[in-house]
Design an enzyme around this catalytic site. Structure first.
Site, PDB file in Angstrom:
ATOM      1  N   GLY A 265       0.813  -1.214   0.000  1.00 10.01           N
ATOM      2  CA  GLY A 265       0.000   0.000   0.000  1.00 10.01           C
ATOM      3  C   GLY A 265       0.848   1.266   0.000  1.00 10.01           C
ATOM      4  O   GLY A 265       0.660   2.154  -0.825  1.00 10.01           O
ATOM      5  N   ALA A 266       1.794   1.342   0.939  1.00  8.21           N
ATOM      6  CA  ALA A 266       2.606   2.543   1.050  1.00  8.21           C
ATOM      7  C   ALA A 266       3.773   2.284   1.977  1.00  8.21           C
ATOM      8  O   ALA A 266       3.826   1.253   2.645  1.00  8.21           O
ATOM      9  CB  ALA A 266       1.770   3.701   1.593  1.00  8.21           C
ATOM     10  N   GLU A 268       6.704   4.125   4.771  1.00  6.38           N
ATOM     11  CA  GLU A 268       6.913   5.250   5.694  1.00  6.38           C
ATOM     12  C   GLU A 268       8.307   5.844   5.690  1.00  6.38           C
ATOM     13  O   GLU A 268       8.747   6.385   6.704  1.00  6.38           O
ATOM     14  CB  GLU A 268       6.579   4.779   7.116  1.00  6.38           C
ATOM     15  CG  GLU A 268       7.574   3.769   7.724  1.00  6.38           C
ATOM     16  CD  GLU A 268       7.182   2.301   7.584  1.00  6.38           C
ATOM     17  OE1 GLU A 268       6.416   1.971   6.656  1.00  6.38           O
ATOM     18  OE2 GLU A 268       7.654   1.489   8.402  1.00  6.38           O
ATOM     19  N   ASN A 269       9.059   5.796   4.586  1.00  8.75           N
ATOM     20  CA  ASN A 269      10.412   6.362   4.559  1.00  8.75           C
ATOM     21  C   ASN A 269      10.444   7.740   5.225  1.00  8.75           C
ATOM     22  O   ASN A 269       9.579   8.567   5.000  1.00  8.75           O
ATOM     23  CB  ASN A 269      10.875   6.536   3.110  1.00  8.75           C
ATOM     24  CG  ASN A 269      10.511   5.353   2.260  1.00  8.75           C
ATOM     25  OD1 ASN A 269      10.952   4.248   2.524  1.00  8.75           O
ATOM     26  ND2 ASN A 269       9.660   5.570   1.267  1.00  8.75           N
ATOM     27  N   HIS A 301      -1.664   6.034   8.645  1.00 11.60           N
ATOM     28  CA  HIS A 301      -0.769   4.942   9.066  1.00 11.60           C
ATOM     29  C   HIS A 301       0.698   5.300   8.805  1.00 11.60           C
ATOM     30  O   HIS A 301       1.538   5.211   9.700  1.00 11.60           O
ATOM     31  CB  HIS A 301      -1.169   3.662   8.324  1.00 11.60           C
ATOM     32  CG  HIS A 301      -0.311   2.470   8.627  1.00 11.60           C
ATOM     33  ND1 HIS A 301      -0.662   1.516   9.555  1.00 11.60           N
ATOM     34  CD2 HIS A 301       0.876   2.073   8.126  1.00 11.60           C
ATOM     35  CE1 HIS A 301       0.277   0.592   9.615  1.00 11.60           C
ATOM     36  NE2 HIS A 301       1.233   0.897   8.743  1.00 11.60           N
ATOM     37  N   GLU A 302       0.985   5.703   7.579  1.00 12.45           N
ATOM     38  CA  GLU A 302       2.387   5.993   7.241  1.00 12.45           C
ATOM     39  C   GLU A 302       2.873   7.211   8.020  1.00 12.45           C
ATOM     40  O   GLU A 302       4.011   7.252   8.472  1.00 12.45           O
ATOM     41  CB  GLU A 302       2.567   6.205   5.734  1.00 12.45           C
ATOM     42  CG  GLU A 302       2.048   5.070   4.849  1.00 12.45           C
ATOM     43  CD  GLU A 302       2.509   3.672   5.235  1.00 12.45           C
ATOM     44  OE1 GLU A 302       3.608   3.536   5.791  1.00 12.45           O
ATOM     45  OE2 GLU A 302       1.752   2.713   4.968  1.00 12.45           O
ATOM     46  N   HIS A 305       3.775   6.286  11.515  1.00 11.87           N
ATOM     47  CA  HIS A 305       5.048   5.566  11.585  1.00 11.87           C
ATOM     48  C   HIS A 305       6.221   6.511  11.885  1.00 11.87           C
ATOM     49  O   HIS A 305       7.277   6.050  12.335  1.00 11.87           O
ATOM     50  CB  HIS A 305       5.354   4.878  10.247  1.00 11.87           C
ATOM     51  CG  HIS A 305       4.911   3.437  10.158  1.00 11.87           C
ATOM     52  ND1 HIS A 305       5.129   2.522  11.155  1.00 11.87           N
ATOM     53  CD2 HIS A 305       4.296   2.751   9.160  1.00 11.87           C
ATOM     54  CE1 HIS A 305       4.660   1.341  10.772  1.00 11.87           C
ATOM     55  NE2 HIS A 305       4.147   1.444   9.568  1.00 11.87           N
ATOM     56  N   GLU A 324       4.429  -2.344  13.357  1.00 12.85           N
ATOM     57  CA  GLU A 324       3.210  -2.482  12.560  1.00 12.85           C
ATOM     58  C   GLU A 324       1.956  -2.668  13.421  1.00 12.85           C
ATOM     59  O   GLU A 324       0.937  -2.030  13.185  1.00 12.85           O
ATOM     60  CB  GLU A 324       3.348  -3.619  11.542  1.00 12.85           C
ATOM     61  CG  GLU A 324       4.417  -3.365  10.470  1.00 12.85           C
ATOM     62  CD  GLU A 324       4.212  -2.079   9.684  1.00 12.85           C
ATOM     63  OE1 GLU A 324       3.123  -1.478   9.739  1.00 12.85           O
ATOM     64  OE2 GLU A 324       5.178  -1.654   9.004  1.00 12.85           O
TER      65      GLU A 324
END
Ligand code: TRP
Ligand code: ZN
Length: 879
Positions: A265-266, A268-269, A301-302, A305, A324
């Site tokens: 989905g994506a 989190e860098n 969510h990201e 993070h 997670e």
């Protein structure tokens, strides 16, 4: 790798700290589709203070040169194999310079540096950085990054990396460069680079301490007008994390880039999240309400993070649930605050029970913290994510909101800037609460879904109700014996008149509360409530306070009573689900001798719900009227009889649609009036109920209601309404379905995300012609195995959501899936392995189907050069 040289598992018990630290890395990229040159300069310090042998990770890299402290190394001073570059006797402090080249255009695995529609982008979690340069690619090696990116100015005007932009300029030959520095130390899995021709949507956020953060969303210029919802979601996420947890963003710039080819989905860098466009873009004419909620959830969510993952990260990949599970829990809380808490909880529990419970009952069952893995990519699972979130939620339930928040504060204060373990997290919770959480830790190591049984006894002479609980967990692969867990059970008592009764345990003073948490820690425990005039109906496991299968002695009348009166909305829904599930399972067992019909009480309960629906949360009503999911029912059958299941579900839907025609039609009309075409929670809820009613009506009386669906399709400008109408029309296979499917494709063929919906819709139509239909769709010019979203839309939907088509008796569905898994495995093993997981359910079917599924697994295992990913799934599935 051939199947005879089995890859060795990696074990948590073998964890050793790294031999050295990198104080700083400076990375120089000269971008080119076929030969990108990467120069890495590492400031090394060995932990022992003495020279050490250093084995750096690397895959599919072409090594050009190595220098230590400016001295080029000779051929005998290092070793290179498929996975490592080994340097012997590296000085205790030194500077290593490594030059490698890579080919982004040929990277079909979508890990490391790759090209997506002409955009260079990276995916480094979990072990992608080693496909960019040689490095200690493990999360406990945290380093400061300085990055230089050089590329073609015309094709790559935008050059991005983590942290802050610190310079750049034009070069000769139409090239340019940019410099980036990230002040926060981070593990390699959080590194990111993006370069391409991207449009930008800008905004800003002022943190509560008054710092201004620039927000930039990048996407293809054709899609930039679909980014407003993501931006809005981002701003609300930032505000929410400040309000709910006191956590502020820490850089001056936060960037998100959307790309069309992405394995998940994506990601989190740090400071540069990279998103699958499916998790970023939303506009009401191209996206459903579900998509809007999904985008909001994943953006949150990201973003969350940044603290739970980036500032405090995992020591090793076995600890994946540390970031997670916690971040999923946080995004669930956020969504719950943004919309209806009850509906959110119901959706999360449905997902957990339909997917995670099934995983936990099969050959791939593993604890939320696995003890070993062959390929870590296979452990981004429902168990690590969703069950992991349930474990965090249980801590929240056991400690209460206030102490839980203190525990989170302590966790971040204690471990900021480091890479830690699940023990560290639970220890912070234990320290703020003074509670003994040692037994609770078993949730991290024990796989399988616990079963909790409860029976009751009412003693009218003393006015007391005794609830007797037992718990047990079934064996899972490699874990035969199970120990009792620490399980919070939220309960209430509903009086005969529907009133919530005060809960007083024997030997306690009355406190007047009508809900409380009982704690199970032993195999068998009982609790006695006193001060009761008549036998109440117990409402147990309110809000689904623990991820368990509950078996109670509640009767049908008790469930009907709870459905009407329980003050806990989740358990009202649960009562309706239990009633429906019970009726469906019974009907499946007696089919095909007798015509299965839902009983009159259930129909009447639905009718009452619909009539009372005007005053209620409409999404809640829609959820409560919906039959349980196929997978949830399948788990309750000893052998899954796909044909009987299909017949029973269909008959139930038809009967409900016919018998409740009047209230359904009334609900449809009143919801259509409430629906203002916006994406406010109330409008989305109205559309949910409207479309649930439409589906029942059309399935109940296709001839009569097909025109209603056709006119909704034609008149609405919203994707939610269009797609709901189209789905139902395609399912009944009437006059309009085929031509409207064509109409839909014609309108949206230039919107990849909508084309995915078109593929998924057709892959999910449950009939016996599906294997041929899916086969034909794979020949469609728009189908490609190179795009994970498209593969998931067609093959993922077919294998996971089309029971009678995929499991057709002649095995055509199985062959088709295995063929494509084999073809995909050499290109993108991560996506191939995931598709393969459906075969793991083979034990649940009849012998004939078992044989066919097993032989496809064996066929896959015999493929020469099969990936580690697919090898692990296939071999464990057979195991
Ligand atoms: N960490 C990502 C998340 O937030 C998961 C993820 C994204 C991922 N891309 C990936 C995991 C590629 C493995 C491989 O959930
Ligand atoms: Zn995540």
């Amino acid at each position: 790798m051939s199947p005879t040289t089995h890859p060795e598992p990696i074990r948590l018990a073998d964890y050793r700290p790294p031999v050295c630290e990198f104080e700083e890395i400076s990375l120089d990229f000269v971008l080119d589709p076929d030969v990108t040159t990467v120069t890495s300069r590492l400031k090394v310090k060995t932990r022992s203070g003495a020279p050490e042998t250093l084995a750096l990770d690397g895959r599919e890299l072409t090594l050009k040169s190595i220098k230590i402290d400016d001295r080029p190394l000779g051929r005998d001073e290092f070793q290179v194999d498929r996975e490592h570059l080994t340097l012997i006797d590296v000085p205790s402090t030194c500077l290593i310079e490594i030059v490698t080249t890579i080919a982004p255009r040929l990277n079909s695995a979508l890990m490391g540096l790759y090209l997506s529609n002409g955009i260079y982008c990276t995916q480094c979690e979990a072990e992608g950085f080693r496909r960019i340069t040689y490095f200690l690619d493990r999360p406990d090696v945290m380093t400061r990054y300085k990055v230089r990116i050089e590329a073609d100015l015309a094709s790559c005007p935008v050059l991005l990396s983590n942290g802050n932009p610190v310079g750049g300029g034009k070069l000769a030959n139409g090239r340019h460069f940019a410099l980036w520095e990230d002040p926060f130390r981070k593990p390699a899995y959080l590194f990111a680079l993006v370069a391409g021709d991207l449009a930008c949507l800008e905004d800003h956020h002022v943190t509560r301490s008054g710092r201004r953060v620039a927000l930039k969303l990048y996407a293809d210029s054709a899609a930039i007008d679909q980014c407003a919802h993501a931006m809005d979601s981002l701003k609300r996420s930032m505000r929410w994390d400040e309000d709910a947890y006191g956590l502020e963003y820490d850089l001056d710039l936060f960037q998100i880039v959307g790309v069309g080819d992405f394995n998940f989905g994506a990601m989190e860098n740090k400071g540069l999240n990279i998103f699958n466009t499916s998790a970023l873009l939303a506009r009401t004419d191209t996206s459903t309400d579900g998509d809007f909620q999904q985008v909001e959830r994943i953006v949150a969510h990201e973003y969350f993070h940044n603290w739970s993952g980036d500032r405090v990260t995992c020591r090793d990949w076995f600890q994946l649930t540390l970031k997670e599970g916690l971040t999923v829990f946080r995004d669930q809380q956020f969504s719950s605050d943004m919309h209806s808490a009850a509906v959110k909880r119901i959706a999360d529990v449905m997902l957990l029970r339909e997917t995670q419970f099934a995983e936990d009952a099969g050959p791939l069952a593993h604890p939320i913290r696995p003890e070993s893995y062959v390929e870590i990519n296979n452990f981004y699972t429902r168990t690590v994510y969703e069950k992991g979130a349930e474990v965090v939620r249980m801590l929240h339930t056991l400690l209460g909101a206030e102490l839980f928040r203190k525990g989170i504060d302590l966790y971040f204060a204690r471990h900021d800037g480091s890479a830690v373990t699940c023990e560290d997290f639970v220890q912070a919770m234990a320290d703020v609460s003074g509670r003994d959480l040692r037994r609770f830790m078993r949730w991290y190591s024990q796989a399988g879904t616990p079963e909790v049984r409860v029976t009751r006894e009412f003693d009218s002479s003393t006015g007391s109700l005794t609830l007797e609980f037992t718990q047990s967990t079934p064996p899972t692969p490699g874990q035969q014996a199970k120990l009792p867990l620490h399980i919070p059970i939220r309960v209430g008592l509903v009086g005969r008149d529907g009133q919530a009764l005060p809960l007083q345990l024997a030997g306690e003073n009355a406190k007047g509360e009508t809900a409380r948490v009982l704690e199970l820690t032993e195999e068998r425990q009982s609790f006695t409530f006193v001060g009761l005039d008549a036998a109440p109906v117990p409402s147990i496991l309110r809000g689904f306070s623990a991820p368990v299968r509950l078996r109670s002695d509640l009767t049908k009348d008790d469930l009907l009573h709870l459905l009407k009166h329980d003050e806990d909305a989740f358990n009202r829904w649960e009562a309706a689900q239990s009633l429906a599930a019970e009726a469906i399972v019974q009907a499946i067992r007696m089919s095909p001798q007798r015509q299965p019909v839902p009983d009159a009480d259930l129909i009447q309960a639905y009718s009452r719900l619909l009539e009372g629906s005007i005053e209620q949360d409409h999404a809640f009503v829609a959820r409560t009227l919906s039959l349980p999911g196929r997978s949830f029912i399948a788990q309750q059958l000893s052998v899954i009889d796909v044909d009987a299941m299909h017949r029973v579900f269909k008959t139930f839907q038809e009967t409900i649609g016919r018998e409740l025609e009047a209230p359904l039609l009334a609900a449809y009309r009143s919801m259509a009036r409430i629906d203002d075409g916006s994406t406010r929670t109330a409008a989305m809820a109205a559309r949910t109920l409207k479309n649930a009613a439409l589906a029942y009506l059309v399935i109940g009386q296709p001839a009569k209601f097909e025109p209603l669906a056709v006119s909704q399709y034609r008149q609405s400008s919203m994707m939610t309404d269009r797609l709901s109408a189209l789905r139902i029309l395609a399912e009944i296979d009437g006059a309009a379905g085929a031509s409207l499917l064509e109409d839909f494709y014609g309108r949206w063929q230039n919107e990849p995300l909508v084309v995915n919906k078109w593929f998924a819709l057709q892959a999910g139509i449950e009939d016996y012609k599906s294997p041929e239909r899916v086969e034909a769709l794979m020949q469609h010019p728009a189908f490609t195995l190179a795009n994970p979203n498209r593969v998931r839309a067609l093959l993922g939907t077919f294998s996971m959501a089309n029971l009678i088509g995929f499991h057709r008796e002649d095995g055509a569905g199985y062959r088709l899936l295995a063929d494509k898994v084999i073809e995909l495995d050499s290109k993108n093993a991560q996506v191939a392995a995931r598709l393969l997981t459906t075969f793991g359910r083979w034990r649940r079917f009849d012998l004939h189907r078992q044989q066919m599924m097993k032989s496809q697994l064996e066929r896959i295992l015999a493929v020469p050069g099969l990936s580690r990913d697919s090898y692990e799934i296939a071999s464990k599935s057979l195991g």
